[in-house]
Design an enzyme around this catalytic site. Structure first.
Site, PDB file in Angstrom:
ATOM      1  N   PRO A 254      33.539 -14.523  -1.638  1.00  0.00           N
ATOM      2  CA  PRO A 254      31.697 -14.083  -1.444  1.00  0.00           C
ATOM      3  C   PRO A 254      30.411 -14.378  -2.492  1.00  0.00           C
ATOM      4  CG  PRO A 254      33.483 -13.299  -2.507  1.00  0.00           C
ATOM      5  CD  PRO A 254      34.067 -14.090  -2.442  1.00  0.00           C
TER       6      PRO A 254
ATOM      7  N   ASP B 177      19.142 -21.502  30.489  1.00  0.00           N
ATOM      8  CA  ASP B 177      17.709 -21.061  29.685  1.00  0.00           C
ATOM      9  C   ASP B 177      17.560 -19.740  29.286  1.00  0.00           C
ATOM     10  OD1 ASP B 177      15.452 -23.581  31.448  1.00  0.00           O
ATOM     11  OD2 ASP B 177      17.493 -24.003  29.864  1.00  0.00           O
TER      12      ASP B 177
ATOM     13  N   ARG C 105      33.717 -20.778  20.252  1.00  0.00           N
ATOM     14  CA  ARG C 105      32.463 -19.857  20.876  1.00  0.00           C
ATOM     15  C   ARG C 105      31.385 -20.405  21.076  1.00  0.00           C
ATOM     16  NH1 ARG C 105      28.140 -17.037  20.180  1.00  0.00           N
ATOM     17  NH2 ARG C 105      28.576 -15.584  22.097  1.00  0.00           N
TER      18      ARG C 105
ATOM     19  N   GLU D 112      41.336 -14.252  -8.008  1.00  0.00           N
ATOM     20  CA  GLU D 112      40.212 -14.836  -8.168  1.00  0.00           C
ATOM     21  C   GLU D 112      39.399 -15.922  -7.795  1.00  0.00           C
ATOM     22  OE1 GLU D 112      39.305 -11.185  -9.553  1.00  0.00           O
ATOM     23  OE2 GLU D 112      40.776 -10.701  -9.221  1.00  0.00           O
TER      24      GLU D 112
HETATM   25  C1  JB8 Z   1      39.524 -14.525  -2.996  1.00  0.00           C
HETATM   26  O1  JB8 Z   1      34.555 -11.367   0.594  1.00  0.00           O
HETATM   27  B1  JB8 Z   1      35.225 -12.821   0.955  1.00  0.00           B
HETATM   28  C2  JB8 Z   1      36.360 -13.928   0.187  1.00  0.00           C
HETATM   29  C3  JB8 Z   1      37.192 -13.171  -0.927  1.00  0.00           C
HETATM   30  C4  JB8 Z   1      37.512 -13.000  -2.087  1.00  0.00           C
HETATM   31  C5  JB8 Z   1      38.303 -15.211  -1.303  1.00  0.00           C
HETATM   32  C6  JB8 Z   1      37.968 -15.811  -0.271  1.00  0.00           C
HETATM   33  C7  JB8 Z   1      36.958 -15.317   0.606  1.00  0.00           C
HETATM   34  C8  JB8 Z   1      39.540 -15.405  -2.255  1.00  0.00           C
HETATM   35  N1  JB8 Z   1      38.923 -13.387  -2.765  1.00  0.00           N
HETATM   36  O2  JB8 Z   1      34.671 -14.041   2.325  1.00  0.00           O
END
Ligand code: JB8
Length: 266
Positions: A91, A175, A160, A118
């Site tokens: 995130p 196009d 895709r 985490e």
């Molecule tokens: C632990 O929200 B996410 C995301 C959340 C995560 C991890 C990787 C991605 C790893 N929480 O895209």
């Protein structure tokens, strides 16, 4: 030729169905993509197959161990990291975009590292960056429990766009579509409006008359108006970035409650 994708995860079974069906499954069957899914715990060294530990500095949750991830990535990458890109969903990453999907579709080798808890010890990305391009990517401003679902999103967006994928308007040389397979020309930068199919009347609701008119200029204008209205209503951030709007466009946006200051009445 073709794209090789390695995925490292503590849940390899998570990927069995999604990579086997639909568009991606067919690309695999054709040999346009090859997936190798690896169980991270294979590189754990203790009897409990531990992949996580308490965070230095305190705080909630657990952090994935750098030694386990390092050994896993060393082996998956192999002796030649040339031409490989490591992609780590988080995130806290750079927002994934259609442009990035198109760039990934042109690569020969992608390695996806799925974090849990985490996240992965920060030294892993640091270390891998000395050997290859590494992208920390976010699929949106919300928090998943791990990287697996994010990897499925990335793989589908990339898959895709691969040459030879059925329905890939780009490879079909249409196009009227951009290289991203999405709207281009008069619709670039806009959300697409609603689409319709038969029957012409459904539950007393008629398909918009203009779409039955055969007047292609009028249809294009109507579709652009609907796209402008939807963009104004849902995405003021995109509306603010629109270039080459004529007076008609501006009026449609204004009537949809959009003003150039970025707020949205209505
Ligand atoms: C632990 O929200 B996410 C995301 C959340 C995560 C991890 C990787 C991605 C790893 N929480 O895209």
């Amino acid at each position: 030729m073709g794209l090789r994708i390695d995925i490292v995860t503590i849940f390899p079974e998570y990927f069995e169905s999604p990579l086997g069906v639909s568009l991606i499954g067919k690309a695999v069957a054709r040999g346009d993509i090859e997936f190798r899914v690896h169980d991270l715990r294979r590189w754990a060294t203790d009897v409990h197959r531990t992949v996580d530990d308490v965070p230095f500095g305190g705080g909630p949750g657990m952090v994935m161990k750098p030694d386990v991830w390092g050994d896993a990535l060393d082996e998956v990458i192999g002796p030649d990291a040339a031409g490989a890109r490591l992609v780590v969903p988080t995130p806290s990453g750079v927002p994934f975009s259609q442009d990035m999907a198109a760039a990934y579709a042109a690569e020969s080798r992608l390695i996806f590292a799925c974090g849990r808890y985490e996240g992965i010890d920060g030294r892993v990305v640091e270390e891998m960056r000395t050997r290859m391009p590494v992208d920390e990517v976010s699929i949106g401003d919300y928090v998943l429990a791990g990287g697996e679902v994010a990897v499925l999103v990335l793989v589908e967006a990339v898959g895709r766009l691969l040459p030879g994928v059925l329905g890939n308007a780009y490879s079909a040389g249409d196009d009227s579509f951009g290289g991203d397979g999405g709207p281009a020309g008069s619709m670039r930068g806009l959300l697409e409006g609603p689409v319709y199919t038969r029957p012409r009347a459904w539950r007393e609701r008629e398909v918009p008359e203009v779409l039955l008119s055969g007047n292609h200029a009028a249809i294009a204008r109507w579709r652009r108006d609907m796209a402008l209205r939807r963009t104004a209503a849902y995405r003021t951030d995109l509306a603010a970035r629109l270039r080459s709007l004529d007076a008609h466009d501006r009026r449609v946006l204004a009537e949809s409650g959009y003003n150039a200051e970025g707020s949205n009445e209505s």
